[in-house]
Enzyme design. Structure first.
Site, mmCIF file in Angstrom:
data_model
loop_
_atom_site.group_PDB
_atom_site.id
_atom_site.type_symbol
_atom_site.label_atom_id
_atom_site.label_comp_id
_atom_site.label_asym_id
_atom_site.label_seq_id
_atom_site.Cartn_x
_atom_site.Cartn_y
_atom_site.Cartn_z
ATOM 1 N N MET A 30 0.811 -1.232 -0.162
ATOM 2 C CA MET A 30 0.134 -0.076 -0.074
ATOM 3 C C MET A 30 0.882 1.386 -0.027
ATOM 4 S SD MET A 30 -2.992 -1.399 2.711
ATOM 5 C CE MET A 30 -1.896 -1.946 3.736
ATOM 6 N N ARG A 31 0.885 1.980 -0.996
ATOM 7 C CA ARG A 31 1.922 3.187 -1.327
ATOM 8 C C ARG A 31 1.175 4.288 -0.256
ATOM 9 N NH1 ARG A 31 6.445 1.068 -3.192
ATOM 10 N NH2 ARG A 31 6.041 -0.144 -4.985
ATOM 11 N N GLY A 43 0.105 13.240 27.868
ATOM 12 C CA GLY A 43 0.534 14.229 28.561
ATOM 13 C C GLY A 43 1.297 15.416 27.587
ATOM 14 N N LYS A 187 -10.587 12.093 33.955
ATOM 15 C CA LYS A 187 -11.268 12.189 32.812
ATOM 16 C C LYS A 187 -11.302 10.614 32.213
ATOM 17 C CE LYS A 187 -10.070 12.435 28.955
ATOM 18 N NZ LYS A 187 -11.252 11.292 28.296
ATOM 19 N N GLY A 227 -17.943 10.352 23.478
ATOM 20 C CA GLY A 227 -17.869 10.418 22.207
ATOM 21 C C GLY A 227 -18.997 11.358 21.540
ATOM 22 N N VAL A 253 -7.296 10.617 16.672
ATOM 23 C CA VAL A 253 -6.125 10.845 17.663
ATOM 24 C C VAL A 253 -6.188 12.151 18.402
ATOM 25 C CG1 VAL A 253 -3.700 10.786 17.625
ATOM 26 C CG2 VAL A 253 -4.837 9.347 16.100
ATOM 27 N N ASP A 257 -7.165 14.188 24.651
ATOM 28 C CA ASP A 257 -5.860 15.022 25.194
ATOM 29 C C ASP A 257 -6.333 16.529 24.914
ATOM 30 O OD1 ASP A 257 -4.504 12.675 25.696
ATOM 31 O OD2 ASP A 257 -3.626 12.375 23.863
ATOM 32 N N GLY A 292 -5.375 12.791 10.659
ATOM 33 C CA GLY A 292 -4.132 11.918 11.121
ATOM 34 C C GLY A 292 -3.778 12.118 12.808
#
Length: 316
Positions: A30-31, A43, A187, A227, A253, A257, A292
């Site tokens: 997979m390129r 943190g 949390k 969520g 991602v 945080d 990302g």
């Protein structure tokens, strides 16, 4: 606006590698079309967001091997104040792949290094010494070799020294041990809270369980993220629910945080709990808009904050 001292601790940091591919396939190369590397771990991500909003946090984390050197360079490149402590083994990496054909995201979390007693006690000592006031944010999993009561030891140290208020974002036994000592704020996500309670709770059950933690002195504030279903914030004085504005999710991602960073930044600026909660929700949503391994950015948070709906819950 003057901001109180904020220290973050990441015991299991990582280099977050994010790529994009047209389609996920088996048995074929997979390129990758886009690649980015970011310093990661709870943190560290909190500190990165705080820096973007004009704060000057101190990020503490272990550093070992060539990957540790890269991690430290990535943190320094974002001009985040930091203090690393040496460990014998390499720091880990995490891998995120965004499938462009479907918009799905695949996350691979690699195991971290094993720390010896001298190594993890160094992290405990540095964080205790640096956390003389303000907030101490301990976030993320514990690497192998670190005892489950590590965060509980930090909580006890801060209580004895009269130091910073402990903000904890972790799960499993480390969370349970720390709650037995007592934290300023915890949390958990809904999945982490479900693990803690032993069953998936309803909104009413979550509210009651969070309130009980506060009443029993295990935490002064519980912020439960659920969520797309929103979040709860419970203290002795208020119980509130927040509904996030609708956003197109480009990556998950760092959302938690970013939530923590905006919550603590607002509290460090002495905003009310309700306003801090509003900006925390906006921070988490802003991270979802970033593909990302991106995090919340100030302009997006400012746009989203007025769209967050907050209502009070019965406190009985």
């Amino acid at each position: 606006m003057k901001t109180e001292n904020i220290v973050t601790l990441t015991m299991n940091p990582a280099i977050d590698l994010g790529v994009s591919v047209k389609q996920m396939m088996t048995e074929h190369k997979m390129r990758c079309l886009k690649t980015r590397r970011d310093p990661g771990g709870g943190g560290i991500n909190v500190a990165r967001v705080l820096k973007r909003f004009g704060a000057e946090p101190l990020a503490i984390f272990p550093m070992g091997g060539p990957s540790g050197l890269m991690l430290e360079r990535l943190v320094a490149a974002e001009e985040v104040r930091h203090q690393s402590f040496m460990i014998a083994r390499d720091c880990r990496a995490n891998f995120t792949a965004n499938e462009l054909s479907t918009g799905q995201q695949f996350r691979f979390v690699l195991p971290g290094p094993t720390l010896g007693e001298e190594e993890w006690t160094a992290g405990l000592g540095l964080t205790t010494a640096a956390s003389s006031s303000g907030f101490s944010v301990a976030s993320g999993s514990l690497p192998r070799g670190v005892p489950h009561d590590f965060y509980a030891r930090l909580a006890r140290n801060l209580r004895v020294s009269g130091g910073a208020r402990l903000v904890l974002d972790t799960s499993g036994p480390p969370l349970k041990h720390a709650l037995d000592v007592g934290c300023y704020l915890v949390k958990p996500s809904l999945s982490e809270f479900t693990e803690f309670l032993g069953e998936e709770p309803s909104l009413e059950d979550s509210h009651a369980a969070a309130k009980q933690l506060v009443v029993n002195g295990k935490a002064e504030i519980v912020a439960l993220t659920m969520g797309p279903d929103g979040a709860l914030l419970v203290s002795r004085d208020i119980s509130i629910y927040a509904k996030p504005p609708p956003v197109t999710v480009r990556g998950t991602v760092g959302a938690g945080d970013s939530f923590v960073a905006m919550l603590i930044l607002s509290l460090a600026q002495r905003k009310s709990l309700t306003e801090a909660f509003r900006f925390a929700i906006a921070g988490g949503c802003a991270a979802l808009l970033s593909p990302g391994t991106g995090l919340a950015s100030p302009d997006v948070v400012e746009q989203l904050a007025p769209q967050v709906e907050i209502k009070s819950l019965a406190t009985a």
